[in-house]
Scaffold this motif. Structure first.
Motif, short mmCIF file in Angstrom:
data_model
loop_
_atom_site.label_atom_id
_atom_site.label_comp_id
_atom_site.label_asym_id
_atom_site.label_seq_id
_atom_site.Cartn_x
_atom_site.Cartn_y
_atom_site.Cartn_z
N GLU A 209 83.19 21.90 -8.10
CA GLU A 209 83.37 22.00 -6.65
C GLU A 209 84.67 22.75 -6.34
OE1 GLU A 209 80.71 20.61 -4.94
OE2 GLU A 209 80.03 20.16 -6.98
N HIS A 210 84.62 23.61 -5.36
CA HIS A 210 85.77 24.41 -4.89
C HIS A 210 86.06 25.57 -5.84
CE1 HIS A 210 86.07 20.89 -2.42
NE2 HIS A 210 86.54 20.17 -3.41
N ALA A 211 86.42 25.29 -7.09
CA ALA A 211 86.59 26.32 -8.13
C ALA A 211 87.59 27.41 -7.73
CB ALA A 211 85.25 26.94 -8.50
N THR A 212 88.58 27.05 -6.93
CA THR A 212 89.57 28.04 -6.52
C THR A 212 90.40 28.54 -7.70
OG1 THR A 212 90.89 26.13 -5.83
CG2 THR A 212 89.83 27.40 -4.10
N GLY A 213 90.47 27.76 -8.78
CA GLY A 213 91.27 28.16 -9.93
C GLY A 213 90.52 29.01 -10.94
N PRO A 231 81.78 26.74 -3.64
CA PRO A 231 83.14 27.11 -3.26
C PRO A 231 83.73 26.40 -2.04
CG PRO A 231 81.81 29.06 -3.72
CD PRO A 231 80.87 27.90 -3.67
N THR A 232 82.89 25.91 -1.13
CA THR A 232 83.37 25.24 0.08
C THR A 232 84.46 26.03 0.79
OG1 THR A 232 85.08 23.87 -1.01
CG2 THR A 232 82.83 22.97 -0.92
N LEU A 233 84.18 27.29 1.10
CA LEU A 233 85.21 28.16 1.66
C LEU A 233 85.70 27.70 3.03
CD1 LEU A 233 83.75 31.58 0.51
CD2 LEU A 233 85.93 30.58 -0.22
N VAL A 234 84.86 27.01 3.79
CA VAL A 234 85.34 26.50 5.08
C VAL A 234 86.40 25.42 4.88
CG1 VAL A 234 83.29 27.10 6.43
CG2 VAL A 234 83.38 24.88 5.25
N ASN A 235 86.38 24.78 3.73
CA ASN A 235 87.44 23.83 3.41
C ASN A 235 88.67 24.55 2.86
OD1 ASN A 235 88.87 21.45 2.77
ND2 ASN A 235 87.99 21.39 0.74
N ILE A 236 88.46 25.55 2.01
CA ILE A 236 89.60 26.28 1.44
C ILE A 236 90.42 26.95 2.55
CG2 ILE A 236 90.28 28.00 -0.27
CD1 ILE A 236 88.76 25.38 -1.24
N ALA A 237 89.79 27.22 3.68
CA ALA A 237 90.52 27.80 4.82
C ALA A 237 91.64 26.89 5.31
CB ALA A 237 89.54 28.09 5.96
N THR A 238 91.61 25.60 4.96
CA THR A 238 92.65 24.66 5.41
C THR A 238 93.87 24.67 4.49
OG1 THR A 238 91.80 22.75 4.15
CG2 THR A 238 90.84 23.16 6.32
N PHE A 239 93.83 25.39 3.37
CA PHE A 239 94.93 25.35 2.40
C PHE A 239 96.28 25.74 3.00
CE2 PHE A 239 92.89 25.53 -2.11
CZ PHE A 239 92.13 24.42 -1.81
N SER A 254 102.82 23.67 -2.86
CA SER A 254 102.53 24.44 -1.65
C SER A 254 102.34 25.91 -1.98
CB SER A 254 103.66 24.27 -0.63
OG SER A 254 103.71 22.94 -0.16
N ALA A 255 103.21 26.47 -2.80
CA ALA A 255 103.07 27.88 -3.18
C ALA A 255 101.77 28.11 -3.95
CB ALA A 255 104.28 28.31 -4.01
N HIS A 256 101.42 27.17 -4.80
CA HIS A 256 100.19 27.27 -5.58
C HIS A 256 98.97 27.27 -4.65
CE1 HIS A 256 97.96 25.73 -9.44
NE2 HIS A 256 97.47 26.85 -8.98
N MET A 257 98.96 26.38 -3.68
CA MET A 257 97.82 26.30 -2.75
C MET A 257 97.69 27.59 -1.95
SD MET A 257 96.31 23.33 -3.14
CE MET A 257 95.53 22.72 -1.64
N ARG A 258 98.80 28.19 -1.59
CA ARG A 258 98.74 29.46 -0.86
C ARG A 258 98.16 30.57 -1.73
NH1 ARG A 258 103.96 27.67 1.20
NH2 ARG A 258 103.74 27.11 3.41
N ARG A 259 98.52 30.59 -3.00
CA ARG A 259 97.98 31.62 -3.90
C ARG A 259 96.47 31.45 -4.08
NH1 ARG A 259 102.47 30.14 -6.97
NH2 ARG A 259 101.14 29.16 -8.56
N LEU A 260 96.05 30.22 -4.24
CA LEU A 260 94.62 29.96 -4.39
C LEU A 260 93.86 30.40 -3.14
CD1 LEU A 260 94.81 26.41 -6.01
CD2 LEU A 260 94.22 28.56 -7.17
#
Length: 363
Positions: A209-213, A231-239, A254-260
């Motif tokens: 799930e998500h698989a941003t990494g 991917p749940t991109l509507v959720n990743i939009a909240t990063f 925080s920096a990691h979440m922004r990169r993802l």
């Protein structure tokens, strides 16, 4: 002949991406492509018909602080239904929603039991929080509680590290996934980070799930093993918002979440290009509202997935992946009707003309 009215759907029936039929009939809640001989009380619906949409990552019965009561869970399910979502893979919920199975007006749910997380390594009130020695036992418990799926939390912020970190040692994950498979259940895992993925995939996991990494070096492994992503991109939009909230306490996280977040579309497109199965999921429940399936399909298109394949990821291929029928002869009549062809413009999904559940027009 049943006392229930016969439903006649005519116009364009999209039984498959290239299987377009002129009409179908619904008798006793089931699909037929043969006109019933003695149909008298017939209701006709016209337009472009699709199988009921699939949200493969959704949480009915989950709120921002944990389980919600049945009234709230019903509202969540009805919101999904009105959006055309008629099949949900509930990717972890602490609530017992078996009562939904007795309602022929609500979406069908495939449950993954309750999330299984490491102690103090997930959102409070959502998961069983355990240590690795107990992982197999809890996987057995949730495999028996679910509908053929188990949900792990594969990584979360480690406060001592100040960043995302894997939740489970490799040997614990291998033993747990093997036991789930022995019991006939598939296993999926919440994963944001890069460093949780290889061990889980090599341990035999079925979905991430998500698989941003997901990175270029991991993509061939996913493709070779046939591991799907949602991917749940509507959720990743909240990063970015999450990153801002944690900036002062966990700047590395925080920096990691922004990169993802910044590379989210490239990640999904690279996965698709490599042949990794990609499915639609919204992560509704918790902090996200329900009824976002059309927005998630549109996000997949924005990421570079062709519209027809993005549509398939919430209809034909998603249903096949979950082992549920679409618009097949004799299948339950769960379908959504639109004014225009959704294959050419997926934005049509946001405005269904009619929603039909078990053969009854509900919206």
């Amino acid at each position: 002949m049943s006392d229930h009215p016969v439903l006649h759907v005519k116009g364009r029936v999209l039984a498959g991406p290239d299987d377009v039929r002129d009409e179908l009939w619904v008798v006793d809640g089931r699909i037929s492509y043969d006109r019933p001989a003695d149909a008298r009380d017939v209701r006709t619906v016209t337009g472009w018909a699709l199988p009921g949409l699939v949200d493969a990552h959704c949480h009915v019965g989950l709120g921002a602080h944990g389980p919600v009561d049945a009234d709230e869970a019903e509202k969540q399910a009805l919101t999904d239904r009105e959006a055309g979502t008629l099949l949900i893979r509930d990717a972890g919920s602490p609530s017992d929603t078996r009562w939904v199975d007795d309602r022929d007006d609500l979406p069908k749910i495939i449950r993954a039991g309750r999330h299984i997380a490491r102690t103090r390594r997930y959102i409070r009130g959502y998961a069983h929080e355990i240590e690795p020695d107990d992982l197999v036992a809890y996987v057995v418990r949730e495999a028996r509680r679910g509908d053929g799926w188990v949900k792990l939390v594969g990584d979360w912020i480690d406060r001592e590290v100040g960043d995302l970190a894997p939740s489970w040692p490799r040997d614990a994950a291998e033993a747990a996934i093997a036991e789930a498979h022995r019991l006939g259940a598939r296993v999926t895992a919440h994963c944001f980070a890069e460093n949780s993925l290889r061990d889980l995939v090599e341990a035999g996991i079925d979905c991430i799930e998500h698989a941003t990494g997901l990175t270029e070096d991991l993509i061939p492994l996913f493709a070779e093993r046939g591991v799907a992503i949602v991917p749940t991109l509507v959720n990743i939009a909240t990063f970015p918002r999450l990153a801002e909230g944690g900036e002062s306490k966990f700047p590395r996280w925080s920096a990691h979440m922004r990169r993802l977040h910044e590379r989210r579309y490239d990640t999904v497109r690279s996965a698709y290009d490599a042949g990794i199965p990609v499915f639609v999921g919204t992560d509704a429940g918790g902090t996200l509202p329900h009824g976002l399936v059309a927005a998630e399909v549109a996000e997949l298109v924005t990421a570079g997935i062709p519209p027809l394949d993005a549509l398939a990821a919430t209809t034909w291929t998603a249903r096949a992946w979950l082992g549920r029928p679409g618009l097949e002869e004799g299948a339950p009549a769960d379908l959504v009707v639109y004014d225009t062809d959704p294959r050419t413009d997926v934005r049509v999904l946001a405005d269904p003309r009619r929603v039909v559940v078990n053969g009854r027009v509900t919206a």
